[in-house]
Structure formats: structure tokens, C-alpha cells
Design an enzyme around this catalytic site. Structure first.
Site, PDB file in Angstrom:
ATOM      1  CE  LYS A 209      51.278 -47.700  14.048  1.00 38.08           C
ATOM      2  NZ  LYS A 209      52.218 -46.931  13.193  1.00 38.08           N
TER       3      LYS A 209
ATOM      4  CB  SER B  67      50.493 -43.507  12.689  1.00 32.59           C
ATOM      5  OG  SER B  67      51.461 -44.507  12.369  1.00 32.59           O
TER       6      SER B  67
ATOM      7  CB  SER C  71      54.410 -43.674  12.439  1.00 34.73           C
ATOM      8  OG  SER C  71      53.649 -42.890  11.563  1.00 34.73           O
TER       9      SER C  71
END
Length: 504
Positions: free
Chosen positions: A96, A171, A195
Site C-alpha cells: 500500500k 482505503s 481499510s
């Protein structure tokens, strides 16, 4: 190099900012007394920041476009090969893009951070490389990680690999999309309101939010220390368990880590679940936007566990809704204070601070026109709580979080695992570019009702794909006691072995 010193007028302005009025004479006297403190700042200024910076040459990276990035799930691609042996040898991993990978750009989904290049690897990156992983690149994430939808990332939305034009979830949007699309074997995601689990549910992969503090957050841009979690996203339960074995454990640099209890998670795979007690949480199905088709798939998954010999019963957990309510003061005031006013790091904790990140991120103040509405509304709520009530409700919510946590613990004393839908809906259509603020924000937070509470209590929670509705994946969430990830893997493995979730 000496730091700049204030003059009398500047010191009077500083004093006003902390509600103190000084006369010229008083300011002059204080200023003289402050010089010894400024000299101490000079000492700090002259020294290195005591971070083990990675000097490895990593010059083979690029930003993919067009056919090489059809889902907009990649931020940068690279090819960093780890050790020749290890638990992750042969595994391709995406990170990420709030995770530091030395000498590779990081923007955390926001144009305001574009151009920042970390100087060191996050702890978990070092651990994966030492176990033979190959880091394939950085996965797109949402704007400062403040969205459960995948439309807030700069420069473009991330698409669901099951249906183009639909949300991949957020996210950690790119992380889940790349795993589900087969571009990588596994990915690292982070979770403050869901997320890891939301995009994993929307994309039909396994996403584990471990116990708070089990996985060190060192080298990952925080939102709020008490709700920050990092964990694995994979296409199989086995890969998920093995990756967590690599990630977990104390590094002595992260204040979120109290005394993490590490386990051999892969040892729980393929174990019989006869007699295992599973509580189906009533409140987890009682959300205003609960899609009955999603609920039906999760109930059918619960029935599979019955057929496998588990004891499955409905249970009430009122504290689930309380924990959800606590997220607003904790999350919004906390992120406003730490991630924004504190330039990503904040104050009052021991550990490793990223000074370069703070220097870059402070520029958000001059680029507020580039901040996403999903972040703006969170900051507005947070600043309201800080200004109007001086942080009283943040403090009260943190106290009440203990009560909410105890509520889960009491139920988990009776059941090995709790079960509910991960999210109440399947992936929705991405908003158009001209969407109103209302639609933009609604699509960012409409799915967090079941995920956010577990960030408040810190319990481990994993989403397991359990069916399709209109061609889009459904996830069920499994929850266990703190540091009991093993029983979650045992339960998830049994389900994975019993069915093909796409046929459910």
C-alpha cells in the site's frame, strides 16, 4: 547550522497563539532567558536524525500507464528481490502506498504528498525481503487513507477487477484489486476504519486486520496511533497466515505495540472445527443499509460451519454499535491532531519518527484546495471537537472504548469466533467526476458500519469471501480475542476447504 531566533514582535505573536499577552519589556526578558533553549535546538539541528537509512540503489521503478495499469491499482512498479530463501520465496508482493519503501516514491493517495521519497524501509518491508519476497511495487491507495470507496485516490479511481466502473473498496484499494486481479500473490494493506477488510470484501480476497499492535507500524504513515493497523491481503488462507507469521512481532520502535503475542498461524490450517463455538452477531446484520442479499449469503456461510460440526448460535452484542459511535471522536479528532496538525507524526510517543515525511507533509496547509472532501469532512468534525470541547469527547470516547472492548471480550468468553457481514453492501458504482460533495462523501463512508468498531477495540478481524451478488463478491467477517488470529485462520481454512465461494 543555527535555528532561526524570534524577535520581540514574533515572540509576542507566538504568545498570543497560546492565549498570553506580553508587553515589549516582558517579551524582551523572556527572549533573553530562552537563548539557552535555542542553543539546545542548535545541537539537535546539527545531528543526524538517527534513522538507519537504506542506501541500496533502487533505480528500476516507473509509473505504469494505459494497458499496464487498467484498474489504476498501481502507483509505481518496481522489482526488488529479497533473500534467496525464506517463507516468502517466490511470492510477489505489493505495498500500500502509505508504506515506506526506500528510494521509491510515496504519495499516500494525495497530490499534496507527491514527490516524497522515503529514505528507509518500513519494518515489515525488511521482514518480507529477509524472507525472500519480491516487492513488485506500490499499490494505489485512497486520499490519506480516508475512504472506504476507491474514488478518492489521486490521480484516478481504482476499479473493481470483477466489474469495471465499480468500487474496489478502500482505503487499500490497489492492494486488494491487484491481489484479486492476479497481478501479485499478496499485498500489505492498512486499516483504521476497515481499510484492509472493505476492499478485500469488495474484491473477493482474504484480508486480515490483526490485533492492534501485533504488526509494527514503523515506517507507515499514521492516521491515529490508537487505531492504526497493518495486515495481509491474499487469495488463500494459507498465504495470509504465512505472511502474518513474517509480519508479526515487536520491533521496539512502535508505540502501538504493548506485548504482542506471536503465534505460528499456519499451524491452525486444515484443523477440524467440530465443537468450535461461533456466535452470529445480531447487531452486525442490523445496519440501515444492510442489503438482504448480502445478509443471506453470510447466513448461508454460517450454515456451512454447522455442517462442519461447529456450534453456531445467534448472539447479541450491543457494544458493537457503541464501538461504531466511538470512532467519530477518536478517529476524527485523532487524525486532525496527529496526521494533519502533527504533520503525520504528532507528539507524546517514543519510537521512530519520519522527519523527512513531516517536512514534506506540512505543505498541506498551502494546498488545501487539493484535499479530498472525505478528508475535509473528517478534519471539520475533528477540529469542531477540539475547538468547541477541547478534546473532551476524544478523551471520553477513549475511556468508553474500554467498555466496548470488554463487551466483545465477554461474548468471546462464550464463543471462539464471532461472525457477521464484513460490509452491508457489495461494491457500488464509482461516482462520476462531477459528483456532488454529498455523493462523494456518502460513497466514501457508507460501508464502514461493521468494520470501524473493531479498530476501536483492536480485536483481530478477517474478511472471508463467501459468495457473489450480481457478480460482485460478498465478505463475511470473523472476529476473535486479542492475539487469537490462529482460531480465525482455523475457521476460515475450514470454510475455504468446504466450498468454492464463487459458487455460493
Amino acid at each position: 547550522m543555527a535555528i532561526s531566533r524570534p524577535n520581540i514582535d514574533e515572540l509576542k505573536e507566538i504568545a498570543k497563539s497560546i492565549y498570553i499577552d506580553l508587553t515589549d519589556a516582558e517579551a524582551k526578558e523572556y527572549l533573553a532567558l530562552m537563548q539557552a533553549n535555542f542553543d539546545a535546538y542548535d545541537v539537535v539541528d546539527e545531528l543526524d536524525d538517527n534513522i538507519n537509512k537504506n542506501t541500496a540503489i533502487r533505480d528500476k521503478f516507473y509509473r505504469p500507464t494505459g494497458d499496464e495499469n487498467p484498474l489504476n491499482a498501481w502507483y509505481y512498479k518496481t522489482n526488488i528481490v529479497g533473500a534467496s530463501t525464506g517463507l516468502l520465496k517466490g511470492k510477489i508482493v505489493a505495498l500500500k502506498d502509505n508504506i515506506s519503501l526506500a528510494n521509491i516514491p510515496m504519495m499516500n493517495g494525495s497530490e499534496t504528498l507527491e514527490g516524497f521519497i522515503p529514505a528507509y524501509d518500513a519494518t515489515i518491508v525488511t521482514r518480507m525481503l529477509n524472507e525472500g519476497a519480491t516487492i513488485a511495487g506500490k499499490a494505489t491507495c485512497e486520499h490519506f487513507c480516508l475512504s472506504g470507496g476507491s474514488h478518492t485516490s489521486d490521480p484516478a479511481p481504482v476499479h473493481n477487477p470483477h466489474k469495471y466502473g465499480y468500487a474496489a473498496g478502500g482505503s487499500s484499494s490497489g492492494s486488494a484489486a491487484l491481489v484479486a486481479n492476479g497481478d501479485v500473490d499478496m499485498a500489505i494493506a492498512c486499516d483504521q476504519g476497515g481499510s484492509i477488510r472493505i476492499p478485500s470484501s469488495f474484491c473477493g480476497v482474504y484480508g486480515m486486520k490483526p490485533t492492534h499492535g501485533l504488526v509494527p507500524y514503523t515506517g507507515i504513515m499514521p492516521i491515529e496511533n490508537t487505531i492504526d493497523h497493518a495486515g495481509p491481503v491474499t487469495t488463500t488462507v494459507k498465504d495470509n497466515a504465512v505472511l502474518l507469521e513474517v509480519l508479526a512481532g515487536i520491533d521496539y520502535l512502535d508505540p502501538r505495540q504493548y506485548a504482542p503475542k506471536v503465534d505460528q498461524y499456519s499451524a491452525y490450517l486444515n484443523k477440524d472445527i467440530s465443537g468450535l463455538k461461533i456466535g452470529v452477531v445480531k447487531e452486525g446484520f442490523d445496519l440501515p443499509n444492510m442489503d438482504s442479499k448480502v445478509a443471506e449469503k453470510v447466513y448461508k456461510a454460517a450454515d456451512i460451519f454447522k455442517k462442519l460440526g461447529a456450534i453456531v448460535e445467534e448472539v447479541s452484542l450491543p457494544e458493537h454499535k457503541l464501538a461504531g459511535a466511538l470512532w467519530s471522536p477518536i478517529g476524527c479528532e485523532g487524525l486532525t491532531a496527529q496526521m494533519m496538525h502533527g504533520n503525520g507524526m504528532g507528539f507524546n510517543w517514543k519510537g521512530q519518527y519520519d522527519v523527512d515525511l513531516m517536512e514534506k507533509h506540512k505543505a498541506w496547509r498551502t494546498q488545501t484546495n487539493k484535499l479530498a472532501p472525505s478528508l475535509i469532512i473528517s478534519m471539520l468534525v475533528g477540529q469542531f471537537g477540539i475547538n468547541q470541547y477541547d478534546g473532551k469527547y476524544y478523551a471520553k470516547a477513549q475511556n468508553l472504548a474500554r467498555k466496548a472492548t470488554l463487551g466483545y471480550e465477554k461474548v468471546l468468553d462464550q464463543y471462539d469466533v464471532l461472525l457477521m457481514p464484513t460490509v452491508p453492501i457489495v461494491a457500488q458504482k464509482l461516482p462520476t467526476e462531477d459528483a456532488s460533495i454529498t455523493e462523494y462523501i456518502t460513497k466514501a463512508f457508507e460501508m464502514i458500519g461493521n468494520t470501524a468498531p473493531l479498530d476501536i477495540t483492536g480485536h483481530p478481524a478477517m474478511t472471508v469471501p463467501c459468495g457473489l451478488v450480481d457478480g460482485l463478491p460478498v465478505g463475511m467477517m470473523l472476529i476473535a480475542k486479542h492475539y487469537a488470529e490462529g482460531v480465525i485462520y482455523q475457521t476460515a481454512s475450514a470454510y475455504e476447504s468446504a466450498v468454492n465461494w464463487k459458487d455460493c
